[in-house]
Design a protein around this motif. Structure first.
Motif, PDB file in Angstrom:
ATOM      1  N   UNK A  78      36.962  24.683  21.997  1.00 43.09           N
ATOM      2  CA  UNK A  78      36.534  24.451  23.270  1.00 43.09           C
ATOM      3  C   UNK A  78      36.999  24.969  24.232  1.00 43.09           C
ATOM      4  N   UNK A  79      36.634  25.742  24.655  1.00 43.42           N
ATOM      5  CA  UNK A  79      36.989  26.675  26.646  1.00 43.42           C
ATOM      6  C   UNK A  79      37.902  25.935  27.858  1.00 43.42           C
ATOM      7  N   UNK A  80      37.201  24.237  27.803  1.00 44.67           N
ATOM      8  CA  UNK A  80      38.149  23.820  28.873  1.00 44.67           C
ATOM      9  C   UNK A  80      39.049  22.600  27.903  1.00 44.67           C
ATOM     10  N   UNK A  81      40.239  22.158  28.428  1.00 43.99           N
ATOM     11  CA  UNK A  81      41.140  21.210  27.818  1.00 43.99           C
ATOM     12  C   UNK A  81      41.349  20.024  29.363  1.00 43.99           C
ATOM     13  N   UNK A  82      41.929  19.327  29.763  1.00 45.81           N
ATOM     14  CA  UNK A  82      43.316  18.123  30.205  1.00 45.81           C
ATOM     15  C   UNK A  82      43.520  18.462  29.742  1.00 45.81           C
ATOM     16  N   UNK A  83      44.939  18.841  29.644  1.00 42.64           N
ATOM     17  CA  UNK A  83      46.258  17.427  28.581  1.00 42.64           C
ATOM     18  C   UNK A  83      47.191  16.960  29.728  1.00 42.64           C
ATOM     19  N   UNK A  84      47.248  15.501  29.347  1.00 43.85           N
ATOM     20  CA  UNK A  84      47.921  15.288  29.890  1.00 43.85           C
ATOM     21  C   UNK A  84      49.233  14.414  30.097  1.00 43.85           C
ATOM     22  N   UNK A  85      50.237  14.400  30.809  1.00 43.03           N
ATOM     23  CA  UNK A  85      51.948  13.832  29.906  1.00 43.03           C
ATOM     24  C   UNK A  85      52.468  12.875  31.235  1.00 43.03           C
ATOM     25  N   UNK A  86      53.611  12.189  30.612  1.00 46.73           N
ATOM     26  CA  UNK A  86      54.030  11.291  31.250  1.00 46.73           C
ATOM     27  C   UNK A  86      54.996  11.593  30.722  1.00 46.73           C
ATOM     28  N   UNK A  87      56.163  10.851  31.178  1.00 49.28           N
ATOM     29  CA  UNK A  87      57.118  10.312  31.217  1.00 49.28           C
ATOM     30  C   UNK A  87      57.717   8.423  30.681  1.00 49.28           C
ATOM     31  N   UNK A  88      57.889   8.881  29.621  1.00 50.90           N
ATOM     32  CA  UNK A  88      57.795   7.385  28.812  1.00 50.90           C
ATOM     33  C   UNK A  88      59.322   6.668  29.854  1.00 50.90           C
ATOM     34  N   UNK A  89      58.815   5.465  30.376  1.00 51.45           N
ATOM     35  CA  UNK A  89      59.415   4.361  31.140  1.00 51.45           C
ATOM     36  C   UNK A  89      58.976   4.533  32.172  1.00 51.45           C
ATOM     37  N   UNK A  90      58.544   5.147  33.425  1.00 50.20           N
ATOM     38  CA  UNK A  90      57.811   5.752  34.320  1.00 50.20           C
ATOM     39  C   UNK A  90      56.470   5.756  34.322  1.00 50.20           C
ATOM     40  N   UNK A  91      56.102   5.593  36.073  1.00 46.43           N
ATOM     41  CA  UNK A  91      55.404   6.175  36.255  1.00 46.43           C
ATOM     42  C   UNK A  91      54.721   7.184  36.562  1.00 46.43           C
ATOM     43  N   UNK A  92      55.482   8.104  36.498  1.00 43.55           N
ATOM     44  CA  UNK A  92      54.792  10.487  36.157  1.00 43.55           C
ATOM     45  C   UNK A  92      53.998   9.615  35.919  1.00 43.55           C
ATOM     46  N   UNK A  93      53.092  10.469  36.313  1.00 48.88           N
ATOM     47  CA  UNK A  93      51.784  11.665  35.347  1.00 48.88           C
ATOM     48  C   UNK A  93      51.421  13.009  35.849  1.00 48.88           C
ATOM     49  N   UNK A  94      51.211  13.917  34.942  1.00 48.11           N
ATOM     50  CA  UNK A  94      51.653  15.095  34.825  1.00 48.11           C
ATOM     51  C   UNK A  94      50.212  15.933  34.204  1.00 48.11           C
ATOM     52  N   UNK A  95      49.553  16.955  35.146  1.00 45.61           N
ATOM     53  CA  UNK A  95      47.702  16.952  33.922  1.00 45.61           C
ATOM     54  C   UNK A  95      48.222  18.324  34.080  1.00 45.61           C
ATOM     55  N   UNK A  96      47.541  19.103  33.072  1.00 42.92           N
ATOM     56  CA  UNK A  96      46.943  20.693  33.131  1.00 42.92           C
ATOM     57  C   UNK A  96      45.909  20.900  32.898  1.00 42.92           C
ATOM     58  N   UNK A  97      45.430  21.658  33.723  1.00 50.34           N
ATOM     59  CA  UNK A  97      43.953  21.446  33.421  1.00 50.34           C
ATOM     60  C   UNK A  97      43.845  23.712  32.642  1.00 50.34           C
ATOM     61  N   UNK A  98      43.254  23.537  31.985  1.00 49.57           N
ATOM     62  CA  UNK A  98      43.410  25.050  30.811  1.00 49.57           C
ATOM     63  C   UNK A  98      41.384  25.383  30.590  1.00 49.57           C
ATOM     64  N   UNK A  99      41.252  26.774  30.952  1.00 44.85           N
ATOM     65  CA  UNK A  99      40.132  27.273  31.821  1.00 44.85           C
ATOM     66  C   UNK A  99      40.071  28.245  30.326  1.00 44.85           C
ATOM     67  N   UNK A 100      39.192  28.197  29.904  1.00 48.23           N
ATOM     68  CA  UNK A 100      39.349  30.233  29.009  1.00 48.23           C
ATOM     69  C   UNK A 100      40.594  30.511  28.557  1.00 48.23           C
ATOM     70  N   UNK A 101      41.379  29.489  27.960  1.00 48.03           N
ATOM     71  CA  UNK A 101      42.386  29.732  27.433  1.00 48.03           C
ATOM     72  C   UNK A 101      43.730  30.439  28.226  1.00 48.03           C
TER      73      UNK A 101
END
Length: 111
Positions: A78-101
């Motif tokens: 696919x061309x477009x992705x949202x990849x999300x990450x978190x830190x266990x036992x916390x409310x920390x959330x991080x999002x990486x958006x990828x377009x066209x590689x």
């Protein structure tokens, strides 16, 4: 005579190798725009680890807006992705958006 045959064979193999390399280079350039889920995660992980060394993958979602009836993505890429990450036992959330590689945007969405 044997030397001539050997030289001709070597030339044929070298031309075949050059042609194969140039075809692979073209394929690689075209395929960079569309990524498999594994490739998208591999691209997204370094900025996530830079954000927090304890970051763990939460989810990877393709965000292509396909028209019904199209076979886009039927090869798993696919061309477009949202990849999300978190830190266990916390409310920390991080999002990486990828377009066209390529990484288009990174967001720390910690509340």
């Amino acid at each position: 005579m044997k030397k001539i045959v050997l030289v001709v064979l070597l030339l044929l193999f070298s031309f075949g190798a050059v042609e194969k390399l140039s075809a692979e280079d073209t394929f690689e350039v075209n395929e960079r725009q569309k990524l498999s889920i594994k490739q998208a995660i591999e691209i997204a992980y370094p900025p996530a680890l830079k954000w927090n060394e304890d970051a763990k993958l939460l989810q990877a979602i393709n965000i292509d807006l396909d028209k019904p009836g199209k076979s886009i993505g039927s090869n798993g890429k696919r061309k477009h992705w949202n990849i999300s990450f978190g830190v266990p036992e916390t409310n920390k959330y991080f999002l990486v958006t990828i377009h066209d590689g390529k990484i288009d945007m990174v967001n720390d969405l910690t509340v």
